[in-house]
Each structure stands twice: as C-alpha cells, then as structure tokens.
Write a protein that holds these residues in place. Structure first.
Motif, short mmCIF file in Angstrom:
data_model
loop_
_atom_site.label_atom_id
_atom_site.label_comp_id
_atom_site.label_asym_id
_atom_site.label_seq_id
_atom_site.Cartn_x
_atom_site.Cartn_y
_atom_site.Cartn_z
N SER A 1 -23.76 -17.78 -17.89
CA SER A 1 -22.70 -17.93 -19.98
C SER A 1 -23.21 -19.20 -19.95
CB SER A 1 -21.39 -18.20 -19.76
OG SER A 1 -21.11 -19.39 -18.66
N ILE A 2 -22.72 -19.97 -20.90
CA ILE A 2 -23.52 -20.78 -21.48
C ILE A 2 -21.92 -22.38 -22.52
CG2 ILE A 2 -25.98 -20.25 -22.22
CD1 ILE A 2 -24.98 -20.54 -24.92
N VAL A 3 -22.35 -23.04 -22.18
CA VAL A 3 -21.01 -23.80 -22.19
C VAL A 3 -21.29 -24.61 -23.73
CG1 VAL A 3 -19.49 -25.80 -22.38
CG2 VAL A 3 -19.82 -24.38 -21.00
N VAL A 4 -20.94 -24.63 -25.31
CA VAL A 4 -21.67 -25.23 -26.61
C VAL A 4 -20.42 -26.39 -27.11
CG1 VAL A 4 -22.65 -24.94 -28.61
CG2 VAL A 4 -22.83 -23.36 -26.81
N PHE A 5 -21.49 -27.49 -27.28
CA PHE A 5 -19.71 -28.21 -27.93
C PHE A 5 -19.88 -28.53 -29.40
CE2 PHE A 5 -19.74 -29.46 -23.68
CZ PHE A 5 -18.64 -29.35 -23.61
N ALA A 6 -18.69 -28.03 -30.13
CA ALA A 6 -19.46 -28.08 -32.30
C ALA A 6 -18.37 -29.53 -32.43
CB ALA A 6 -19.01 -26.62 -31.76
N LYS A 7 -18.99 -29.71 -33.80
CA LYS A 7 -18.66 -30.69 -34.48
C LYS A 7 -18.48 -29.97 -35.48
CE LYS A 7 -20.99 -34.23 -34.97
NZ LYS A 7 -21.54 -35.84 -34.79
N ILE A 8 -17.61 -29.66 -36.14
CA ILE A 8 -17.34 -29.07 -37.48
C ILE A 8 -15.96 -30.15 -38.46
CG2 ILE A 8 -15.43 -26.85 -38.03
CD1 ILE A 8 -16.37 -25.56 -35.81
N GLU B 1 -24.43 -27.49 -23.70
CA GLU B 1 -24.00 -28.50 -22.30
C GLU B 1 -26.00 -27.39 -21.85
OE1 GLU B 1 -20.45 -28.47 -19.90
OE2 GLU B 1 -21.99 -27.37 -18.82
N ILE B 2 -25.95 -28.36 -21.19
CA ILE B 2 -27.73 -28.41 -20.18
C ILE B 2 -26.71 -27.97 -18.29
CG2 ILE B 2 -29.50 -29.37 -19.12
CD1 ILE B 2 -29.25 -28.52 -21.75
#
Length: 169
Positions: free
Chosen positions: A74-81, A150-151
């Motif tokens: 899986s990957i984790v992504v942070f998002a600014k909206i 996220e790396i």
C-alpha cells in the motif's frame, strides 16, 4: 448523586486514572488483573475505574495496530484540500462525504492556506488516482488538491505522552 451522574460529571483525573489511561493506550489488550498490578490497585476497584473512564468518554475503544505491509502492499498519501466555498454548509457536506470513504484514515479542518488535511491509504498510485477522481465527482465542493506521497514513515505512534501533557484542573 447516582453513579451515572458521577460518571457524566467526571471532570478531573487522579494519578491512578492517568496510569490506567497510560497503560491502556499502549497495551490495550491487557487483562484487568494486569492493569490492576501496573497501577497498584486490586482488580475490583481497577475495573470500576476503567468502567468509569469508559462511561465518561476518556476511553473511546480498544483496537489492534496492524502491520499493513505484512498484509498487502500500500501507499500512504497526505492531501491538502481547498474547498470552493468557505461556509459551514460546505464544510458539513465535505465532512459528511469524507466519513464514507474508508481509505481516508484521517481528516482535519485546518487553519491557514488550505481547508483540510487528509491521510489516505491506497493500494498504489492508480488506486489513489481513482479515489481522487471519485472525490472530485462527488460534488462535495473540492476546488483544489495538493498531494504528498509518503516515501518512508519515520515515526508513527498512537500513544499520547500523557505525563508531559496533562496538568490537571
């Protein structure tokens, strides 16, 4: 005063309550006997305190922390909206919709240059792209996104440092 009234009016925590909360947040699967040993109580008063803390809302639940990497990639992504409108109505629409997207692990209303900060988990970038397209098509007022993949996670803990934060009332 009835027991229910005492639970709902519980406003201060003593040192034993804090020790119970500290041990439970890091070792939520301990038996009542082990918790009692840790905090220096006999089992019956310890259980009464744990139940009182639960009823008063200090303990919202107990969960297992999974090692997702061992289960599937899986990957984790942070998002600014940013939303198109800065209204209570629009915030409510957005927040209600986000509650129904299980891949959104966290969502916080922010001050500053953007409205919301999300933590999202996805199978891969393609899956994440599908999620963002779905969100854009939901009509929940999204004006713009910024994403950060996220790396490597350096620190992730659900344990809050109660001893250094709690100052009593």
């Amino acid at each position: 005063m009835r027991a229910a009234e005492r639970c709902s009016s519980m406003t201060t925590l003593d040192a034993i309550d804090l020790r119970i909360l500290t041990v439970m947040q890091s070792q939520g699967n301990l038996s009542n006997l082990k918790i009692a040993e840790y905090v220096g109580l006999s089992p019956s008063p310890c259980l009464q305190r744990v139940n009182r803390l639960r009823k008063a809302g200090y303990i919202r639940g107990v969960t297992a922390i999974l090692n997702i990497a061992k289960i599937f990639p899986s990957i984790v992504v942070f998002a600014k909206i940013n939303l198109a409108e800065q209204t209570v109505r629009q915030f409510t629409i957005f927040e209600t919709a986000i509650q129904n997207i299980p891949e959104v692990l966290e969502c916080s209303l922010m001050s500053g240059e953007f409205n919301y900060f999300l933590k999202v988990i996805a199978r891969d970038l393609e899956h994440f792209n599908e999620l963002t397209q779905t969100m854009m098509e939901m009509g929940i007022g999204i004006k713009s996104f910024s994403f950060f993949v996220e790396i490597r996670n350096v620190k992730r803990t659900p344990v809050v440092p109660i001893d250094s934060l709690y100052q009593g009332k």
